[in-house]
Design a protein around this motif. Structure first.
Motif, PDB file in Angstrom:
ATOM      1  N   GLY A   5      -5.183   2.531   6.920  1.00  0.00           N
ATOM      2  CA  GLY A   5      -4.887   1.835   8.164  1.00  0.00           C
ATOM      3  C   GLY A   5      -3.467   1.324   8.229  1.00  0.00           C
ATOM      4  O   GLY A   5      -2.654   1.532   7.332  1.00  0.00           O
ATOM      5  N   ARG A   6      -3.187   0.646   9.326  1.00  0.00           N
ATOM      6  CA  ARG A   6      -1.849   0.100   9.604  1.00  0.00           C
ATOM      7  C   ARG A   6      -1.576  -1.074   8.679  1.00  0.00           C
ATOM      8  O   ARG A   6      -2.374  -2.011   8.609  1.00  0.00           O
ATOM      9  N   GLN A   7      -0.450  -1.016   7.958  1.00  0.00           N
ATOM     10  CA  GLN A   7      -0.089  -2.053   7.001  1.00  0.00           C
ATOM     11  C   GLN A   7       1.424  -2.256   6.985  1.00  0.00           C
ATOM     12  O   GLN A   7       2.172  -1.316   7.208  1.00  0.00           O
ATOM     13  N   THR A   8       1.840  -3.476   6.696  1.00  0.00           N
ATOM     14  CA  THR A   8       3.252  -3.757   6.447  1.00  0.00           C
ATOM     15  C   THR A   8       3.389  -4.042   4.962  1.00  0.00           C
ATOM     16  O   THR A   8       2.755  -4.962   4.437  1.00  0.00           O
ATOM     17  N   VAL A   9       4.209  -3.240   4.300  1.00  0.00           N
ATOM     18  CA  VAL A   9       4.437  -3.381   2.868  1.00  0.00           C
ATOM     19  C   VAL A   9       5.727  -4.164   2.671  1.00  0.00           C
ATOM     20  O   VAL A   9       6.756  -3.833   3.255  1.00  0.00           O
ATOM     21  N   LEU A  10       5.652  -5.203   1.856  1.00  0.00           N
ATOM     22  CA  LEU A  10       6.845  -5.957   1.467  1.00  0.00           C
ATOM     23  C   LEU A  10       7.278  -5.445   0.101  1.00  0.00           C
ATOM     24  O   LEU A  10       6.534  -5.562  -0.869  1.00  0.00           O
TER      25      LEU A  10
ATOM     26  N   VAL B 193       1.013  -6.159   0.069  1.00  0.00           N
ATOM     27  CA  VAL B 193       0.376  -5.946   1.366  1.00  0.00           C
ATOM     28  C   VAL B 193      -0.506  -7.160   1.614  1.00  0.00           C
ATOM     29  O   VAL B 193      -1.360  -7.485   0.775  1.00  0.00           O
ATOM     30  N   ASP B 194      -0.293  -7.843   2.726  1.00  0.00           N
ATOM     31  CA  ASP B 194      -1.070  -9.039   3.076  1.00  0.00           C
ATOM     32  C   ASP B 194      -1.110 -10.060   1.932  1.00  0.00           C
ATOM     33  O   ASP B 194      -2.154 -10.645   1.637  1.00  0.00           O
ATOM     34  N   GLY B 195       0.013 -10.268   1.255  1.00  0.00           N
ATOM     35  CA  GLY B 195       0.107 -11.252   0.192  1.00  0.00           C
ATOM     36  C   GLY B 195      -0.482 -10.811  -1.140  1.00  0.00           C
ATOM     37  O   GLY B 195      -0.424 -11.548  -2.117  1.00  0.00           O
ATOM     38  N   ARG B 196      -1.049  -9.607  -1.199  1.00  0.00           N
ATOM     39  CA  ARG B 196      -1.659  -9.087  -2.429  1.00  0.00           C
ATOM     40  C   ARG B 196      -0.717  -8.075  -3.063  1.00  0.00           C
ATOM     41  O   ARG B 196      -0.256  -7.146  -2.403  1.00  0.00           O
ATOM     42  N   ARG B 197      -0.400  -8.292  -4.337  1.00  0.00           N
ATOM     43  CA  ARG B 197       0.499  -7.354  -5.018  1.00  0.00           C
ATOM     44  C   ARG B 197      -0.241  -6.049  -5.287  1.00  0.00           C
ATOM     45  O   ARG B 197      -1.290  -6.036  -5.917  1.00  0.00           O
ATOM     46  N   VAL B 198       0.349  -4.950  -4.792  1.00  0.00           N
ATOM     47  CA  VAL B 198      -0.250  -3.623  -4.956  1.00  0.00           C
ATOM     48  C   VAL B 198       0.578  -2.734  -5.879  1.00  0.00           C
ATOM     49  O   VAL B 198       0.146  -1.637  -6.222  1.00  0.00           O
ATOM     50  N   GLY B 199       1.764  -3.193  -6.275  1.00  0.00           N
ATOM     51  CA  GLY B 199       2.601  -2.405  -7.167  1.00  0.00           C
ATOM     52  C   GLY B 199       3.576  -3.272  -7.931  1.00  0.00           C
ATOM     53  O   GLY B 199       4.075  -4.276  -7.410  1.00  0.00           O
TER      54      GLY B 199
END
Length: 171
Positions: free
Chosen positions: A145-150, A116-122
């Motif tokens: 909030g609104r997020q785009t997950v890559l 999310v936003d260039g930060r690895r969350v998983g």
């Protein structure tokens, strides 16, 4: 049939073969995998939730070199997946989201990553094993909030990865 006619027929076949192979429609790719729920951008295209181009027939084909951070995996013909203004449907979720992958060709898996936003969350280790037909991961996004997950599926037996973006509203 005379020898001369046989030679002419073989020569014509040899010359025509490349033209025929280029002129015939190609079969759809059998590759490979995408996030089916919450619906990724390519899943929305395939379901015709959002109007899209070629990706609607190949949601599993967003494949590119490992290490990219784009929704289209660097594939120019799927560039619309990078367009944040396209009207992607946003899934309402909690801060912890279960992402479900659907595979059409199950490559050995190095790992799965979520950003999310260039930060690895998983991060999930694939053990360089072939996955089952579907795989699920629960990922804590951290923020609301609104997020785009890559989501990225890094393949263990090639230099490539598969990419999917998922739009969520985490509460």
């Amino acid at each position: 049939m005379s020898l001369r006619r046989r030679i002419a027929a073989v020569a014509a076949g040899v010359l025509a073969a490349p033209l025929v192979s280029v002129a015939l429609p190609s079969a759809p790719a059998l590759a490979h995998g995408y996030v089916s729920s919450p619906p990724s951008r390519q899943a929305q295209c395939a379901a015709k939730t959002v109007s899209c181009g070629a990706i609607q027939w190949e949601p599993q084909s967003v494949e590119g070199p490992k290490g990219l951070r784009s929704c289209n995996g660097g594939v120019a013909r799927f560039a619309e997946l990078n367009d944040n203004s396209k009207g992607w449907r946003v899934s309402n979720t909690g801060r912890t989201v279960t992402f479900n992958w659907t595979f059409t060709a199950r490559h050995r898996t190095a790992n799965y990553e979520y950003y999310v936003d260039g930060r690895r969350v998983g991060f999930f280790d694939g053990g360089n094993q072939q996955p089952p037909a579907t795989v699920s991961h629960s990922v804590n996004l951290g923020a609301s909030g609104r997020q785009t997950v890559l989501a990225i599926w890094n393949i263990g037996d090639t230099a490539n990865a598969f990419y999917a973006c998922i739009d969520v509203n985490a509460s």
